[in-house]
Design a protein around this motif. Structure first.
Motif, mmCIF file in Angstrom:
data_model
loop_
_atom_site.group_PDB
_atom_site.id
_atom_site.type_symbol
_atom_site.label_atom_id
_atom_site.label_comp_id
_atom_site.label_asym_id
_atom_site.label_seq_id
_atom_site.Cartn_x
_atom_site.Cartn_y
_atom_site.Cartn_z
ATOM 1 N N TYR A 174 -4.678 5.719 -1.885
ATOM 2 C CA TYR A 174 -3.792 4.610 -1.520
ATOM 3 C C TYR A 174 -4.112 3.460 -2.463
ATOM 4 N N HIS A 175 -3.074 2.801 -2.949
ATOM 5 C CA HIS A 175 -3.294 1.655 -3.830
ATOM 6 C C HIS A 175 -2.191 0.621 -3.595
ATOM 7 N N ARG A 176 -2.417 -0.588 -4.101
ATOM 8 C CA ARG A 176 -1.442 -1.665 -3.939
ATOM 9 C C ARG A 176 -1.696 -2.691 -5.042
ATOM 10 N N SER B 143 0.828 -1.215 0.000
ATOM 11 C CA SER B 143 0.000 0.000 0.000
ATOM 12 C C SER B 143 0.865 1.269 0.000
ATOM 13 N N HIS B 144 0.549 2.179 -0.889
ATOM 14 C CA HIS B 144 1.310 3.424 -0.969
ATOM 15 C C HIS B 144 0.511 4.483 -1.720
ATOM 16 N N THR B 145 1.009 5.694 -1.657
ATOM 17 C CA THR B 145 0.500 6.763 -2.519
ATOM 18 C C THR B 145 1.675 7.216 -3.371
ATOM 19 N N ASP B 146 1.403 7.683 -4.572
ATOM 20 C CA ASP B 146 2.497 8.038 -5.480
ATOM 21 C C ASP B 146 3.031 9.432 -5.168
ATOM 22 N N LYS B 147 4.294 9.635 -5.519
ATOM 23 C CA LYS B 147 4.908 10.947 -5.261
ATOM 24 C C LYS B 147 4.853 11.835 -6.505
HETATM 25 FE FE LIG Z 1 1.638 3.590 -7.208
#
Ligand SMILES: [Fe+2]
Ligand SMILES: O=C(O)CCC(=O)C(=O)O
Length: 170
Positions: free
Chosen positions: A99-101, A42-46
Protein backbone atom coordinates in the motif's frame (compact mmCIF):
# COMPACT_ATOMS: atom_id res chain seq x y z
CA UNK A 1 15.09 -11.26 -11.61
CA UNK A 2 11.89 -11.86 -9.62
CA UNK A 3 10.96 -14.93 -11.65
CA UNK A 4 14.52 -16.25 -11.29
CA UNK A 5 14.48 -15.75 -7.54
CA UNK A 6 11.33 -17.90 -7.38
CA UNK A 7 12.74 -20.51 -9.77
CA UNK A 8 10.08 -19.89 -12.44
CA UNK A 9 12.14 -18.10 -15.08
CA UNK A 10 10.77 -20.57 -17.66
CA UNK A 11 7.57 -18.44 -17.60
CA UNK A 12 9.42 -15.33 -18.82
CA UNK A 13 8.20 -15.60 -22.44
CA UNK A 14 4.59 -16.08 -21.34
CA UNK A 15 4.96 -13.11 -18.99
CA UNK A 16 6.42 -10.82 -21.67
CA UNK A 17 3.79 -11.87 -24.24
CA UNK A 18 0.94 -11.11 -21.84
CA UNK A 19 2.17 -7.68 -20.79
CA UNK A 20 1.17 -4.18 -21.89
CA UNK A 21 2.71 -0.89 -20.77
CA UNK A 22 1.21 2.40 -19.68
CA UNK A 23 3.20 5.55 -18.99
CA UNK A 24 1.59 8.23 -16.81
CA UNK A 25 2.89 11.64 -15.84
CA UNK A 26 1.52 13.11 -12.62
CA UNK A 27 1.58 16.67 -11.30
CA UNK A 28 0.71 17.22 -7.64
CA UNK A 29 -0.55 20.58 -6.45
CA UNK A 30 1.30 22.22 -3.59
CA UNK A 31 -0.66 22.32 -0.32
CA UNK A 32 -2.86 25.40 0.14
CA UNK A 33 -1.75 25.78 3.77
CA UNK A 34 1.19 24.74 5.89
CA UNK A 35 -0.63 21.46 6.64
CA UNK A 36 0.26 18.26 4.79
CA UNK A 37 -2.26 17.40 2.08
CA UNK A 38 -3.12 14.06 0.54
CA UNK A 39 -1.88 14.04 -3.05
CA UNK A 40 -2.92 10.49 -3.80
CA UNK A 41 -4.78 8.35 -1.30
CA UNK A 42 -3.71 4.92 -0.07
CA UNK A 43 -3.90 2.24 -2.75
CA UNK A 44 -2.21 -0.74 -4.32
CA UNK A 45 -1.42 -0.77 -8.02
CA UNK A 46 -3.22 -2.97 -10.52
CA UNK A 47 -0.04 -3.53 -12.49
CA UNK A 48 2.47 -6.35 -12.48
CA UNK A 49 5.18 -3.87 -11.65
CA UNK A 50 5.26 -0.08 -11.43
CA UNK A 51 8.48 1.83 -11.97
CA UNK A 52 8.36 5.34 -10.52
CA UNK A 53 10.57 8.34 -11.08
CA UNK A 54 10.01 11.75 -9.49
CA UNK A 55 11.44 15.26 -9.50
CA UNK A 56 13.27 16.47 -6.38
CA UNK A 57 10.06 16.79 -4.36
CA UNK A 58 9.47 13.81 -2.08
CA UNK A 59 6.02 12.76 -0.87
CA UNK A 60 5.66 9.04 -1.52
CA UNK A 61 4.82 6.98 1.56
CA UNK A 62 4.71 3.23 2.00
CA UNK A 63 2.67 1.28 4.57
CA UNK A 64 4.82 -1.15 6.55
CA UNK A 65 3.63 -4.61 7.54
CA UNK A 66 3.18 -3.15 11.04
CA UNK A 67 0.73 -0.54 9.75
CA UNK A 68 3.01 2.50 9.89
CA UNK A 69 3.37 5.00 7.07
CA UNK A 70 7.01 5.66 6.24
CA UNK A 71 8.41 8.31 3.92
CA UNK A 72 10.11 7.03 0.81
CA UNK A 73 12.55 9.89 0.38
CA UNK A 74 14.50 9.42 -2.79
CA UNK A 75 17.86 10.77 -3.82
CA UNK A 76 17.98 12.27 -7.35
CA UNK A 77 18.01 9.82 -10.24
CA UNK A 78 16.54 6.99 -8.19
CA UNK A 79 13.81 4.75 -9.53
CA UNK A 80 11.43 2.94 -7.25
CA UNK A 81 9.83 -0.38 -8.14
CA UNK A 82 6.45 -1.36 -6.71
CA UNK A 83 4.71 -4.69 -7.07
CA UNK A 84 1.09 -4.62 -8.20
CA UNK A 85 -1.92 -6.96 -7.88
CA UNK A 86 -1.18 -9.03 -10.97
CA UNK A 87 2.31 -10.12 -9.97
CA UNK A 88 1.25 -10.56 -6.35
CA UNK A 89 -1.50 -12.95 -7.47
CA UNK A 90 0.60 -14.68 -10.13
CA UNK A 91 3.33 -15.43 -7.56
CA UNK A 92 0.66 -16.94 -5.28
CA UNK A 93 1.05 -14.06 -2.84
CA UNK A 94 4.77 -14.69 -2.37
CA UNK A 95 5.67 -11.09 -3.18
CA UNK A 96 4.36 -8.40 -0.88
CA UNK A 97 1.72 -6.04 -2.29
CA UNK A 98 2.61 -2.60 -0.94
CA UNK A 99 0.00 0.00 0.00
CA UNK A 100 1.34 3.44 -0.83
CA UNK A 101 0.15 7.04 -1.06
CA UNK A 102 1.45 10.53 -1.73
CA UNK A 103 1.42 13.15 1.01
CA UNK A 104 2.27 16.66 -0.14
CA UNK A 105 4.15 19.10 2.06
CA UNK A 106 6.13 22.27 1.39
CA UNK A 107 5.58 24.65 -1.50
CA UNK A 108 7.16 22.99 -4.49
CA UNK A 109 5.25 21.24 -7.26
CA UNK A 110 5.80 17.52 -7.38
CA UNK A 111 6.01 15.64 -10.66
CA UNK A 112 6.32 11.93 -11.02
CA UNK A 113 6.27 9.57 -13.93
CA UNK A 114 5.08 5.99 -13.59
CA UNK A 115 5.58 3.13 -16.02
CA UNK A 116 2.98 0.46 -15.30
CA UNK A 117 3.47 -2.99 -16.79
CA UNK A 118 0.00 -4.49 -16.84
CA UNK A 119 -1.54 -7.77 -17.93
CA UNK A 120 -3.20 -7.69 -21.32
CA UNK A 121 -6.98 -7.33 -21.08
CA UNK A 122 -8.10 -10.92 -21.67
CA UNK A 123 -5.23 -12.55 -19.80
CA UNK A 124 -6.06 -15.07 -17.09
CA UNK A 125 -3.83 -14.68 -14.06
CA UNK A 126 -3.06 -18.09 -12.63
CA UNK A 127 -0.24 -18.94 -10.26
CA UNK A 128 2.09 -21.54 -11.82
CA UNK A 129 1.91 -24.95 -10.19
CA UNK A 130 5.57 -24.63 -9.14
CA UNK A 131 4.52 -21.91 -6.70
CA UNK A 132 1.72 -23.90 -5.08
CA UNK A 133 2.58 -26.64 -2.62
CA UNK A 134 1.96 -27.96 0.91
CA UNK A 135 3.60 -24.91 2.45
CA UNK A 136 2.10 -22.44 -0.02
CA UNK A 137 -1.57 -23.19 -0.58
CA UNK A 138 -3.28 -21.47 -3.49
CA UNK A 139 -4.21 -17.94 -2.38
CA UNK A 140 -6.20 -16.73 -5.40
CA UNK A 141 -8.32 -18.63 -7.90
CA UNK A 142 -7.37 -17.98 -11.54
CA UNK A 143 -9.06 -14.79 -12.72
CA UNK A 144 -9.52 -12.71 -15.81
CA UNK A 145 -7.56 -9.48 -15.51
CA UNK A 146 -10.10 -7.29 -17.32
CA UNK A 147 -13.02 -8.68 -15.32
CA UNK A 148 -11.13 -8.00 -12.09
CA UNK A 149 -10.41 -4.43 -13.23
CA UNK A 150 -14.13 -3.91 -13.84
CA UNK A 151 -14.88 -5.27 -10.36
CA UNK A 152 -12.19 -3.08 -8.78
CA UNK A 153 -14.15 0.07 -9.68
CA UNK A 154 -17.40 -1.11 -8.10
CA UNK A 155 -18.70 0.17 -4.77
CA UNK A 156 -18.31 -3.33 -3.27
CA UNK A 157 -14.64 -3.37 -4.18
CA UNK A 158 -14.00 0.13 -2.83
CA UNK A 159 -15.58 -0.85 0.50
CA UNK A 160 -13.59 -4.03 1.09
CA UNK A 161 -10.14 -4.36 2.56
CA UNK A 162 -8.69 -6.38 -0.30
CA UNK A 163 -10.42 -6.24 -3.66
CA UNK A 164 -8.45 -9.22 -4.89
CA UNK A 165 -9.28 -11.44 -1.90
CA UNK A 166 -12.94 -10.53 -2.18
CA UNK A 167 -12.94 -11.19 -5.93
CA UNK A 168 -11.04 -14.45 -6.13
CA UNK A 169 -9.55 -15.32 -2.74
CA UNK A 170 -9.49 -19.07 -1.98
FE1 LIG B 1 0.43 3.61 -7.05
O1 LIG C 1 3.51 9.80 -7.71
C1 LIG C 1 3.92 8.86 -7.05
O2 LIG C 1 5.03 8.86 -6.52
C2 LIG C 1 3.05 7.64 -6.85
C3 LIG C 1 2.08 7.41 -7.97
C4 LIG C 1 1.28 6.16 -7.76
O3 LIG C 1 1.34 5.51 -6.76
C5 LIG C 1 0.36 5.68 -8.82
O4 LIG C 1 0.16 6.41 -9.82
O5 LIG C 1 -0.19 4.58 -8.70
Amino acid sequence: MILESLGVENYMDEHMNSTNYLLRLMKYKTPQSSENEMGLSSHTDKSNITILYQNQVNGLQDLTKHGQWINVDLTPDTFIVLIGYSLHAWTNGRIHLPYHRVLMRGNETRYSVALFSTSKDGYTIKAPEELVDEDHHLVFKPYNHLEFLTFSYTEESLQCESALKTYCGV
